[in-house]
Design a protein around this motif. Structure first.
Motif, PDB file in Angstrom:
ATOM      1  N   VAL A  41      -9.587  17.111  -2.178  1.00  0.00           N
ATOM      2  CA  VAL A  41      -9.047  16.281  -1.106  1.00  0.00           C
ATOM      3  C   VAL A  41      -7.562  16.086  -1.333  1.00  0.00           C
ATOM      4  N   GLN A  42      -6.798  16.209  -0.261  1.00  0.00           N
ATOM      5  CA  GLN A  42      -5.357  15.958  -0.319  1.00  0.00           C
ATOM      6  C   GLN A  42      -4.955  15.012   0.798  1.00  0.00           C
ATOM      7  N   LEU A  43      -4.022  14.121   0.478  1.00  0.00           N
ATOM      8  CA  LEU A  43      -3.465  13.218   1.471  1.00  0.00           C
ATOM      9  C   LEU A  43      -2.013  13.597   1.713  1.00  0.00           C
ATOM     10  N   GLN A  44      -1.658  13.742   2.964  1.00  0.00           N
ATOM     11  CA  GLN A  44      -0.296  14.099   3.346  1.00  0.00           C
ATOM     12  C   GLN A  44       0.301  12.947   4.149  1.00  0.00           C
ATOM     13  N   ALA A  72      -5.858  12.988   5.670  1.00  0.00           N
ATOM     14  CA  ALA A  72      -6.614  13.529   4.544  1.00  0.00           C
ATOM     15  C   ALA A  72      -7.260  14.840   4.957  1.00  0.00           C
ATOM     16  N   SER A  73      -7.244  15.788   4.041  1.00  0.00           N
ATOM     17  CA  SER A  73      -7.875  17.082   4.291  1.00  0.00           C
ATOM     18  C   SER A  73      -8.726  17.463   3.102  1.00  0.00           C
ATOM     19  N   GLY A  74      -9.690  18.343   3.358  1.00  0.00           N
ATOM     20  CA  GLY A  74     -10.593  18.753   2.290  1.00  0.00           C
ATOM     21  C   GLY A  74     -12.000  18.299   2.572  1.00  0.00           C
ATOM     22  N   ARG A  75     -12.814  18.326   1.536  1.00  0.00           N
ATOM     23  CA  ARG A  75     -14.217  17.966   1.693  1.00  0.00           C
ATOM     24  C   ARG A  75     -14.357  16.447   1.641  1.00  0.00           C
ATOM     25  N   ILE A  76     -14.724  15.861   2.787  1.00  0.00           N
ATOM     26  CA  ILE A  76     -14.832  14.413   2.903  1.00  0.00           C
ATOM     27  C   ILE A  76     -16.181  14.050   3.501  1.00  0.00           C
ATOM     28  N   SER A  77     -16.925  13.240   2.770  1.00  0.00           N
ATOM     29  CA  SER A  77     -18.206  12.758   3.285  1.00  0.00           C
ATOM     30  C   SER A  77     -18.027  11.422   3.982  1.00  0.00           C
ATOM     31  N   ARG A  78     -17.269  10.535   3.341  1.00  0.00           N
ATOM     32  CA  ARG A  78     -17.049   9.214   3.933  1.00  0.00           C
ATOM     33  C   ARG A  78     -15.802   8.595   3.321  1.00  0.00           C
ATOM     34  N   ILE A  79     -15.072   7.865   4.155  1.00  0.00           N
ATOM     35  CA  ILE A  79     -13.916   7.104   3.703  1.00  0.00           C
ATOM     36  C   ILE A  79     -14.249   5.624   3.834  1.00  0.00           C
ATOM     37  N   ALA A  80     -14.236   4.906   2.723  1.00  0.00           N
ATOM     38  CA  ALA A  80     -14.617   3.499   2.744  1.00  0.00           C
ATOM     39  C   ALA A  80     -13.428   2.557   2.761  1.00  0.00           C
ATOM     40  N   ASP A  86     -11.982  10.077  13.156  1.00  0.00           N
ATOM     41  CA  ASP A  86     -12.121  11.468  13.608  1.00  0.00           C
ATOM     42  C   ASP A  86     -11.112  12.378  12.934  1.00  0.00           C
ATOM     43  N   LYS A  87      -9.930  11.855  12.667  1.00  0.00           N
ATOM     44  CA  LYS A  87      -8.861  12.659  12.061  1.00  0.00           C
ATOM     45  C   LYS A  87      -8.714  12.396  10.570  1.00  0.00           C
ATOM     46  N   ASN A  88      -9.549  11.518  10.014  1.00  0.00           N
ATOM     47  CA  ASN A  88      -9.400  11.124   8.604  1.00  0.00           C
ATOM     48  C   ASN A  88      -7.953  10.704   8.340  1.00  0.00           C
ATOM     49  N   ALA A  89      -7.466   9.835   9.184  1.00  0.00           N
ATOM     50  CA  ALA A  89      -6.061   9.476   9.127  1.00  0.00           C
ATOM     51  C   ALA A  89      -5.885   7.962   9.142  1.00  0.00           C
ATOM     52  N   VAL A  90      -4.766   7.553   8.604  1.00  0.00           N
ATOM     53  CA  VAL A  90      -4.367   6.146   8.646  1.00  0.00           C
ATOM     54  C   VAL A  90      -2.892   6.085   9.004  1.00  0.00           C
ATOM     55  N   TYR A  91      -2.543   5.114   9.810  1.00  0.00           N
ATOM     56  CA  TYR A  91      -1.170   4.939  10.261  1.00  0.00           C
ATOM     57  C   TYR A  91      -0.708   3.533   9.920  1.00  0.00           C
ATOM     58  N   LEU A  92       0.602   3.387   9.805  1.00  0.00           N
ATOM     59  CA  LEU A  92       1.188   2.059   9.637  1.00  0.00           C
ATOM     60  C   LEU A  92       2.272   1.914  10.686  1.00  0.00           C
ATOM     61  N   GLN A  93       1.986   1.112  11.680  1.00  0.00           N
ATOM     62  CA  GLN A  93       2.980   0.828  12.715  1.00  0.00           C
ATOM     63  C   GLN A  93       3.799  -0.372  12.268  1.00  0.00           C
ATOM     64  N   MET A  94       5.103  -0.159  12.137  1.00  0.00           N
ATOM     65  CA  MET A  94       5.988  -1.196  11.628  1.00  0.00           C
ATOM     66  C   MET A  94       6.994  -1.584  12.700  1.00  0.00           C
ATOM     67  N   HIS A  95       7.049  -2.865  12.996  1.00  0.00           N
ATOM     68  CA  HIS A  95       8.013  -3.392  13.962  1.00  0.00           C
ATOM     69  C   HIS A  95       8.939  -4.385  13.285  1.00  0.00           C
ATOM     70  N   SER A  96      10.062  -4.641  13.935  1.00  0.00           N
ATOM     71  CA  SER A  96      11.029  -5.647  13.451  1.00  0.00           C
ATOM     72  C   SER A  96      11.325  -5.447  11.967  1.00  0.00           C
ATOM     73  N   LEU A  97      11.668  -4.243  11.620  1.00  0.00           N
ATOM     74  CA  LEU A  97      11.882  -3.917  10.212  1.00  0.00           C
ATOM     75  C   LEU A  97      13.052  -4.690   9.632  1.00  0.00           C
ATOM     76  N   LYS A  98      12.903  -5.039   8.370  1.00  0.00           N
ATOM     77  CA  LYS A  98      13.918  -5.784   7.637  1.00  0.00           C
ATOM     78  C   LYS A  98      14.352  -4.949   6.431  1.00  0.00           C
ATOM     79  N   PRO A  99      15.547  -5.193   5.909  1.00  0.00           N
ATOM     80  CA  PRO A  99      15.985  -4.446   4.723  1.00  0.00           C
ATOM     81  C   PRO A  99      15.007  -4.551   3.562  1.00  0.00           C
ATOM     82  N   GLU A 100      14.335  -5.696   3.439  1.00  0.00           N
ATOM     83  CA  GLU A 100      13.392  -5.863   2.330  1.00  0.00           C
ATOM     84  C   GLU A 100      12.095  -5.079   2.527  1.00  0.00           C
ATOM     85  N   ASP A 101      11.914  -4.460   3.684  1.00  0.00           N
ATOM     86  CA  ASP A 101      10.762  -3.589   3.899  1.00  0.00           C
ATOM     87  C   ASP A 101      10.984  -2.188   3.323  1.00  0.00           C
ATOM     88  N   ALA A 102      12.185  -1.908   2.916  1.00  0.00           N
ATOM     89  CA  ALA A 102      12.510  -0.572   2.423  1.00  0.00           C
ATOM     90  C   ALA A 102      11.773  -0.244   1.131  1.00  0.00           C
TER      91      ALA A 102
END
Length: 120
Positions: free
Chosen positions: A1-4, A23-31, A73-89
């Motif tokens: 399994v690889q995460l990009q 995530a790609s590769g052999r995946i049965s379940r993501i918990a 369905d895509k074995n994917a996770v996203y992080l939507q970030m709004h109102s970014l601050k310098p301390e989020d870097a």
């Protein structure tokens, strides 16, 4: 399994950015899926997490500004970030808790990190 992971970049304070991790590769379940952040000299810290048992959790500093989004369905996770601050870097790492075969055990998998820079 690889995460990009990808989607980092340079933005100005107040702007938005969306990180992606697939995530790609052999995946049965993501918990579980999560995003962590690391800045030089500090330990990696949890930013947002989704868990099949407990739902979503956010670091206090990003509550209301960041949203973790999962796509089974895509074995994917996203992080939507709004109102970014310098301390989020920092360098953002995605994490998944994956079982590769039915009846097997779950293991931790990490993406390679994507850097977010926020100018003031």
């Amino acid at each position: 399994v690889q995460l990009q992971a990808f989607g980092g970049g340079l933005v100005q304070a107040g702007e938005s950015l969306r990180l992606s991790c697939e995530a790609s590769g052999r995946i049965s379940r993501i918990a579980g899926m999560a995003w962590y952040r690391q800045v030089p000299g500090n330990q990696r810290e949890l930013v947002a997490r989704w868990n099949s048992g407990t739902g979503t959790t956010y670091q206090n500093s990003v509550e209301g500004r960041f949203t973790i989004i999962t796509d089974d369905d895509k074995n994917a996770v996203y992080l939507q970030m709004h109102s970014l601050k310098p301390e989020d870097a920092g360098v953002y790492y995605c994490h998944m808790y994956i079982r590769t075969r039915l009846g097997g055990t779950f293991s931790d998998y990490w993406g390679q990190g994507t850097e977010v820079t926020v100018s003031s």
